[in-house]
Design a protein around this motif. Structure first.
Motif, PDB file in Angstrom:
ATOM      1  N   PRO A   1       0.821  -1.214   0.000  1.00  0.00           N
ATOM      2  CA  PRO A   1       0.000   0.000   0.000  1.00  0.00           C
ATOM      3  C   PRO A   1       0.853   1.261   0.000  1.00  0.00           C
ATOM      4  N   ARG A   2       0.402   2.252  -0.759  1.00  0.00           N
ATOM      5  CA  ARG A   2       1.078   3.547  -0.829  1.00  0.00           C
ATOM      6  C   ARG A   2       0.025   4.636  -0.644  1.00  0.00           C
ATOM      7  N   PHE A   3       0.398   5.661   0.107  1.00  0.00           N
ATOM      8  CA  PHE A   3      -0.563   6.743   0.327  1.00  0.00           C
ATOM      9  C   PHE A   3       0.175   8.071   0.513  1.00  0.00           C
ATOM     10  N   LEU A   4      -0.594   9.155   0.390  1.00  0.00           N
ATOM     11  CA  LEU A   4      -0.070  10.506   0.594  1.00  0.00           C
ATOM     12  C   LEU A   4      -0.655  11.053   1.880  1.00  0.00           C
TER      13      LEU A   4
ATOM     14  N   ALA B   1       0.007  12.343  -5.536  1.00  0.00           N
ATOM     15  CA  ALA B   1      -1.117  11.416  -5.396  1.00  0.00           C
ATOM     16  C   ALA B   1      -1.493  10.850  -6.758  1.00  0.00           C
ATOM     17  N   ILE B   2      -1.819  11.713  -7.704  1.00  0.00           N
ATOM     18  CA  ILE B   2      -2.268  11.247  -9.020  1.00  0.00           C
ATOM     19  C   ILE B   2      -1.109  10.677  -9.831  1.00  0.00           C
ATOM     20  N   ASP B   3      -0.026  11.447  -9.966  1.00  0.00           N
ATOM     21  CA  ASP B   3       1.112  10.964 -10.762  1.00  0.00           C
ATOM     22  C   ASP B   3       1.754   9.721 -10.142  1.00  0.00           C
ATOM     23  N   GLU B   4       1.749   9.637  -8.813  1.00  0.00           N
ATOM     24  CA  GLU B   4       2.338   8.483  -8.124  1.00  0.00           C
ATOM     25  C   GLU B   4       1.351   7.323  -7.991  1.00  0.00           C
ATOM     26  N   GLN B   5       0.090   7.544  -8.358  1.00  0.00           N
ATOM     27  CA  GLN B   5      -0.948   6.506  -8.320  1.00  0.00           C
ATOM     28  C   GLN B   5      -1.043   5.854  -6.940  1.00  0.00           C
ATOM     29  N   VAL B   6      -1.182   6.684  -5.931  1.00  0.00           N
ATOM     30  CA  VAL B   6      -1.297   6.161  -4.565  1.00  0.00           C
ATOM     31  C   VAL B   6      -2.663   5.496  -4.374  1.00  0.00           C
ATOM     32  N   ASP B   7      -2.759   4.710  -3.327  1.00  0.00           N
ATOM     33  CA  ASP B   7      -4.015   4.022  -3.033  1.00  0.00           C
ATOM     34  C   ASP B   7      -5.029   4.945  -2.355  1.00  0.00           C
TER      35      ASP B   7
ATOM     36  N   GLU C   1     -12.215  16.704  -6.864  1.00  0.00           N
ATOM     37  CA  GLU C   1     -12.757  16.168  -8.110  1.00  0.00           C
ATOM     38  C   GLU C   1     -11.654  15.510  -8.930  1.00  0.00           C
ATOM     39  N   MET C   2     -10.454  16.084  -8.902  1.00  0.00           N
ATOM     40  CA  MET C   2      -9.315  15.469  -9.596  1.00  0.00           C
ATOM     41  C   MET C   2      -9.041  14.076  -9.048  1.00  0.00           C
ATOM     42  N   LEU C   3      -9.052  13.969  -7.714  1.00  0.00           N
ATOM     43  CA  LEU C   3      -8.774  12.678  -7.088  1.00  0.00           C
ATOM     44  C   LEU C   3      -9.896  11.684  -7.361  1.00  0.00           C
ATOM     45  N   ARG C   4     -11.127  12.162  -7.368  1.00  0.00           N
ATOM     46  CA  ARG C   4     -12.252  11.269  -7.644  1.00  0.00           C
ATOM     47  C   ARG C   4     -12.160  10.715  -9.053  1.00  0.00           C
ATOM     48  N   GLU C   5     -11.801  11.550 -10.013  1.00  0.00           N
ATOM     49  CA  GLU C   5     -11.647  11.083 -11.391  1.00  0.00           C
ATOM     50  C   GLU C   5     -10.507  10.083 -11.520  1.00  0.00           C
ATOM     51  N   ALA C   6      -9.498  10.219 -10.647  1.00  0.00           N
ATOM     52  CA  ALA C   6      -8.369   9.284 -10.660  1.00  0.00           C
ATOM     53  C   ALA C   6      -8.640   8.033  -9.845  1.00  0.00           C
ATOM     54  N   GLY C   7      -9.805   7.965  -9.178  1.00  0.00           N
ATOM     55  CA  GLY C   7     -10.152   6.797  -8.383  1.00  0.00           C
ATOM     56  C   GLY C   7      -9.390   6.702  -7.074  1.00  0.00           C
ATOM     57  N   ILE C   8      -8.962   7.855  -6.535  1.00  0.00           N
ATOM     58  CA  ILE C   8      -8.181   7.867  -5.293  1.00  0.00           C
ATOM     59  C   ILE C   8      -9.059   8.405  -4.164  1.00  0.00           C
ATOM     60  N   PRO C   9      -9.399   7.587  -3.172  1.00  0.00           N
ATOM     61  CA  PRO C   9     -10.224   8.084  -2.068  1.00  0.00           C
ATOM     62  C   PRO C   9      -9.449   9.024  -1.148  1.00  0.00           C
TER      63      PRO C   9
ATOM     64  N   ARG D   1       8.823  21.710   5.870  1.00  0.00           N
ATOM     65  CA  ARG D   1       7.456  21.179   5.805  1.00  0.00           C
ATOM     66  C   ARG D   1       7.250  20.578   4.429  1.00  0.00           C
ATOM     67  N   GLY D   2       6.134  19.865   4.242  1.00  0.00           N
ATOM     68  CA  GLY D   2       5.829  19.271   2.948  1.00  0.00           C
ATOM     69  C   GLY D   2       4.697  18.276   3.062  1.00  0.00           C
ATOM     70  N   ALA D   3       4.806  17.184   2.302  1.00  0.00           N
ATOM     71  CA  ALA D   3       3.811  16.108   2.310  1.00  0.00           C
ATOM     72  C   ALA D   3       4.558  14.781   2.294  1.00  0.00           C
ATOM     73  N   TYR D   4       4.032  13.800   3.001  1.00  0.00           N
ATOM     74  CA  TYR D   4       4.677  12.488   3.059  1.00  0.00           C
ATOM     75  C   TYR D   4       4.092  11.555   1.997  1.00  0.00           C
ATOM     76  N   LEU D   5       4.971  11.006   1.185  1.00  0.00           N
ATOM     77  CA  LEU D   5       4.612   9.910   0.295  1.00  0.00           C
ATOM     78  C   LEU D   5       5.062   8.636   0.995  1.00  0.00           C
ATOM     79  N   VAL D   6       4.105   7.783   1.349  1.00  0.00           N
ATOM     80  CA  VAL D   6       4.379   6.666   2.258  1.00  0.00           C
ATOM     81  C   VAL D   6       4.132   5.332   1.568  1.00  0.00           C
ATOM     82  N   GLU D   7       5.027   4.396   1.827  1.00  0.00           N
ATOM     83  CA  GLU D   7       4.856   3.015   1.377  1.00  0.00           C
ATOM     84  C   GLU D   7       5.059   2.088   2.567  1.00  0.00           C
TER      85      GLU D   7
END
Length: 425
Positions: free
Chosen positions: A2-5, A38-44, A71-79, A246-252
């Motif tokens: 699993p991968r998430f932002l 999120a979108i480019d990395e195709q996170v779950d 809406e961008m995330l919804r179109e990409a199927g990312i909850p 500061r930033g955002a965590y891309l987690v696996e």
């Protein structure tokens, strides 16, 4: 795997510095983070650990910004899974909030445990799409995500209850993540109510592998399981990246543990803090020209245009510090810098002279001597009169005596004019 932002403290709608473009920066930063990581990395999935909005009352334009991003995330199927922070939690005695509105329209999954229970029952109900409510959700990627509320000062007591409730849950996916909006001790100065490590350890003992924090705008991680990304964008000049990472965590999450990368390469407004030291030998005009030249050089080098700029003038000035028109100087420097926002901090101190008049049991000096010394000290503090302070002081004492004698104004004026022209004659 699993991968998430993990993001927090987005603060959409922040209106500090009263500039519409600055408010838009928070939207642009959030959108860019979601597109890149999120979108480019195709996170779950995406976690928002509190304070999506700056205010509880959200303006239509700000609500639209949030909808565009989700809406961008919804179109990409990312909850998107979210919790309320102290900025966007529902007001006391109300049943809804703008984050709840986003959940009802299926832009986010808002995870809310029960506020408390008296009978020791579990605080967590499973989230269901029918109710669009619940305290936790089991995702197909193999992660159970738990929510929480903004608990404020009661956080330590609630953690104990939350941990007990987690242990009561039915078996679920192999990995457990929890969102919690609160700060940890020792991360920033002057923050009361921060949690000690031992206060959150019950969550780890209950099976939480990744504690996704929000609230403090600075990035930090502790013990390999507590992660706080910091705010998406700086809320003030004091939170520039040099001082507040500061930033955002891309987690696996994989078989060896947690791999969390802090991502900082996205749209952010440049912030520059500059310092200019005043010299007490400078006149007021010379200090102003020094500030102008400094900012002109910074603008020419490309540092200041479109940035948020703070210039701090410090040191010691050889004139009455209140004589400097800070507002006019700031406006001129703002124009020269071509900055979006220009802040001027005038921290220079004036020059003060103090002569002890009495000591070692001596008799106090005569009144005339005290007056003469007081005038001398005041004049010596201003570099325009410093070299002639003694002579002008004597003239002022004489002028005062003439005033007390009710001498004609013409005579007083003549003496004052003579003092300013040549105080030694």
């Amino acid at each position: 795997m699993p991968r998430f932002l993990h993001v927090a403290d987005v603060h959409l709608g922040l209106d500090r510095y009263d500039t519409p473009q600055r408010t838009k920066d928070f939207f642009l930063a959030f959108r860019d983070v979601l597109e890149r990581y999120a979108i480019d990395e195709q996170v779950d999935f995406v976690l928002i650990a509190g304070d999506l909005f700056e205010h509880r009352q959200v303006l239509p334009a700000v609500l639209n910004q949030a909808q565009v991003c989700f809406e961008m995330l919804r179109e990409a199927g990312i909850p998107v899974l979210a919790i309320e922070g102290n900025h966007d939690n529902r007001p006391y005695a109300t049943k809804t909030s703008w984050l709840r509105y986003m959940a009802d329209w299926e832009y986010v999954i808002l995870l809310e445990p029960k506020e408390d229970t008296e009978d020791g029952a579990s605080l967590f109900d499973p989230w269901t799409p029918e109710a669009k409510a619940g305290g936790y959700i089991d995702l197909p990627c193999g992660v159970r995500v738990l929510g929480s509320r903004w608990y404020g000062a009661s956080a330590p007591q609630m953690i104990e209850k939350l941990a007990h409730s987690i242990q009561q849950l039915p078996p679920g996916p192999p990995h457990t993540v929890m969102m919690f909006h609160h700060g940890m001790d020792g991360q920033i100065a002057r923050y009361t109510g921060a949690l000690r490590l031992e206060a959150v350890n019950p969550l780890r003992e209950a099976g939480v592998e990744y504690l996704a924090l929000g609230h403090i705008h600075k990035n930090y991680e502790l013990e390999g399981w507590i992660f706080n990304p910091g705010s998406i964008e700086a809320n003030s000049i004091a939170e520039n990246l040099q001082q507040t990472p500061r930033g955002a965590y891309l987690v696996e999450i994989n078989g060896t543990g947690i791999r969390a990368e802090l991502k900082q390469d996205y749209y952010q407004r440049r912030m520059i803090r500059l310092n200019l030291e005043a010299n007490k030998q400078q006149t007021q005009a010379e200090l102003e020209q020094a500030a102008i030249a400094y900012i002109q050089s910074a603008a020419k080098s490309g540092k200041t245009p479109d940035a948020i700029v703070e210039l701090r003038i410090h040191g010691q000035v050889g004139f009455n510090r209140l004589d400097l028109n800070v507002r006019d100087l700031r406006d001129e420097l703002h124009q020269l810098s071509e900055a979006l926002i220009f802040l001027l901090k005038y921290d220079a101190i004036g020059t003060e002279y103090e002569t002890p008049m009495i000591g070692n049991g001596e008799e106090p000096p005569p009144r005339t001597a005290i007056e003469l010394q007081a005038y001398t000290d005041l004049l010596a503090a201003n570099n325009a009169y410093q070299d002639q302070a003694g002579a002008i002081a004597k003239g002022l004492v004489e002028l005062k005596d003439l005033v007390l004698d009710n001498r004609p104004e013409a005579e007083l004026y003549e003496l004052a004019q003579q003092l300013l022209k040549d105080p030694t004659t």
